[in-house]
Write a protein that holds these residues in place. Structure first.
Motif, mmCIF file in Angstrom:
data_model
loop_
_atom_site.group_PDB
_atom_site.id
_atom_site.type_symbol
_atom_site.label_atom_id
_atom_site.label_comp_id
_atom_site.label_asym_id
_atom_site.label_seq_id
_atom_site.Cartn_x
_atom_site.Cartn_y
_atom_site.Cartn_z
ATOM 1 N N PHE A 1 1.052 -1.394 0.264
ATOM 2 C CA PHE A 1 -0.028 -0.196 0.181
ATOM 3 C C PHE A 1 1.023 0.947 0.214
ATOM 4 O O PHE A 1 0.777 2.006 -0.650
ATOM 5 N N GLN A 2 1.675 0.978 0.551
ATOM 6 C CA GLN A 2 2.729 3.037 1.771
ATOM 7 C C GLN A 2 3.020 2.403 -0.030
ATOM 8 O O GLN A 2 3.926 3.556 -0.707
ATOM 9 N N GLU A 3 3.595 1.796 -0.656
ATOM 10 C CA GLU A 3 5.249 0.907 -1.914
ATOM 11 C C GLU A 3 4.447 1.914 -3.368
ATOM 12 O O GLU A 3 4.942 2.919 -3.546
ATOM 13 N N LYS B 1 5.357 6.599 -5.228
ATOM 14 C CA LYS B 1 5.608 6.013 -6.355
ATOM 15 C C LYS B 1 5.586 7.505 -7.049
ATOM 16 O O LYS B 1 6.108 7.448 -7.808
ATOM 17 N N ASP B 2 4.519 7.942 -6.978
ATOM 18 C CA ASP B 2 4.199 9.152 -8.124
ATOM 19 C C ASP B 2 3.433 10.055 -7.177
ATOM 20 O O ASP B 2 1.715 10.163 -6.638
ATOM 21 N N LEU B 3 3.615 11.370 -6.330
ATOM 22 C CA LEU B 3 2.971 11.948 -5.779
ATOM 23 C C LEU B 3 2.501 13.046 -6.373
ATOM 24 O O LEU B 3 1.352 13.155 -5.545
ATOM 25 N N LYS B 4 2.548 12.835 -7.266
ATOM 26 C CA LYS B 4 1.434 13.545 -8.247
ATOM 27 C C LYS B 4 -0.067 13.037 -8.945
ATOM 28 O O LYS B 4 -0.536 13.447 -9.027
ATOM 29 N N LYS C 1 -6.085 7.040 -15.434
ATOM 30 C CA LYS C 1 -4.861 7.813 -14.843
ATOM 31 C C LYS C 1 -4.731 8.223 -13.031
ATOM 32 O O LYS C 1 -4.140 8.525 -12.310
ATOM 33 N N LEU C 2 -5.845 7.458 -13.428
ATOM 34 C CA LEU C 2 -6.487 6.858 -11.218
ATOM 35 C C LEU C 2 -6.050 5.654 -11.143
ATOM 36 O O LEU C 2 -6.130 4.684 -11.621
ATOM 37 N N LEU C 3 -5.275 6.097 -9.764
ATOM 38 C CA LEU C 3 -4.516 4.470 -8.959
ATOM 39 C C LEU C 3 -5.992 4.915 -8.100
ATOM 40 O O LEU C 3 -6.273 4.694 -7.500
ATOM 41 N N ILE D 1 -7.149 11.165 -2.748
ATOM 42 C CA ILE D 1 -5.960 11.179 -2.780
ATOM 43 C C ILE D 1 -4.956 12.078 -3.347
ATOM 44 O O ILE D 1 -4.883 11.407 -4.126
ATOM 45 N N GLN D 2 -3.880 12.950 -3.004
ATOM 46 C CA GLN D 2 -2.985 13.217 -4.275
ATOM 47 C C GLN D 2 -1.704 13.237 -3.430
ATOM 48 O O GLN D 2 -1.753 14.468 -2.540
ATOM 49 N N GLY D 3 -0.373 12.254 -3.177
ATOM 50 C CA GLY D 3 0.734 13.129 -1.970
ATOM 51 C C GLY D 3 0.063 12.405 -1.283
ATOM 52 O O GLY D 3 -0.784 11.187 -1.021
ATOM 53 N N HIS D 4 0.328 13.084 -0.418
ATOM 54 C CA HIS D 4 0.041 13.001 1.466
ATOM 55 C C HIS D 4 -0.925 14.341 1.045
ATOM 56 O O HIS D 4 -1.146 14.148 2.369
ATOM 57 N N ALA D 5 -1.713 14.322 0.369
ATOM 58 C CA ALA D 5 -2.921 15.148 0.641
ATOM 59 C C ALA D 5 -4.292 15.378 0.458
ATOM 60 O O ALA D 5 -4.641 13.940 -0.441
#
Length: 236
Positions: free
Chosen positions: A16-18, A22-25, A56-58, A85-89
């Protein structure tokens, strides 16, 4: 099982964390579900449809009870719950089977494939405390609740209508052992909910209290049951 590369069933916390790091944007949808919650049946289809429509959605599917660490880290109170979310937001938190709101949210951020400037960097949970209660008054009130009976269960929801699978399991365990207990719904009082985490140095719920003292969370009490320690601790 879906063959979509951007729709992943999460088997453990490291993966999950990995995937998230991978892509914070990238825009990610974290979907918390369980097999016993009827609204999840429809949301399963909605999430899969969104993953198919927006490559493009994860989309990460997290079985809330099996991946308790992940659920607790996002303070999941009920299922289905979707976090965008996007990155940590955190961009959006959608609780319940609101397919329309989820679809509109994903469309808002991915409909034109534009980049997103996150508006928040922390969870959109209500701030606490929610009243002018002092820390001393809150602690006194919490200790009163902890001593209202020999066994007290701080849980999400009511014993006959739990608001999460962990609370459901806690009630079932106590009833299986014929333990008489009272309960407190921590979703009804944000001060108590946050205050107990600090008072008992335990970040999650449910919490088991015996004779006014914190015993542990669900995993701890399950271990007591397996080891035979349960009867000794909960004998009142």
């Amino acid at each position: 099982m879906s063959t979509l590369e951007n729709l992943v069933n999460i088997p453990n916390t490291p993966q999950f964390q990995e995937l998230l790091s991978k892509d914070l944007k990238r825009i990610s949808l974290i979907y918390f579900w369980t097999s016993w919650a009827e609204p999840c049946v429809q949301m399963n289809q909605v999430v899969e449809g969104l993953a198919k429509k927006y490559p493009k959605l994860l989309a990460l599917r997290v079985e809330a009870e099996e991946q308790a660490d992940i659920s607790d880290s996002f303070d999941i109170n009920s299922v289905p719950t979707c976090l965008v979310i996007q990155g940590h937001a955190l961009l959006a938190r959608i609780e319940g089977g609101d397919a329309t709101q989820l679809t509109e949210t994903i469309t808002k951020y991915l409909g034109n494939n534009s980049s997103v400037a996150p508006k928040a960097t922390t969870s959109q949970l209500p701030a606490s405390p929610l009243s002018s209660e002092t820390e001393e008054q809150l602690e006194a009130r919490m200790r009163d609740i902890m001593n209202q009976s020999a066994v007290v269960l701080f849980m999400k929801g009511e014993p006959d209508a739990p608001r999460c699978g962990f609370s459901r399991s806690a009630v079932a365990l106590l009833r299986e052992k014929s333990v008489t207990f009272t309960h407190f719904d921590i979703l009804s009082d944000e001060n108590v909910r946050q205050g107990l985490k600090k008072l008992n140095d335990w970040p999650t719920f449910p919490q088991f209290i015996v004779k006014g003292e914190f015993v542990g969370g669900l995993d701890v009490v399950k271990e007591m049951k397996e080891s035979g320690e349960f009867e000794e601790v909960f004998s009142t």
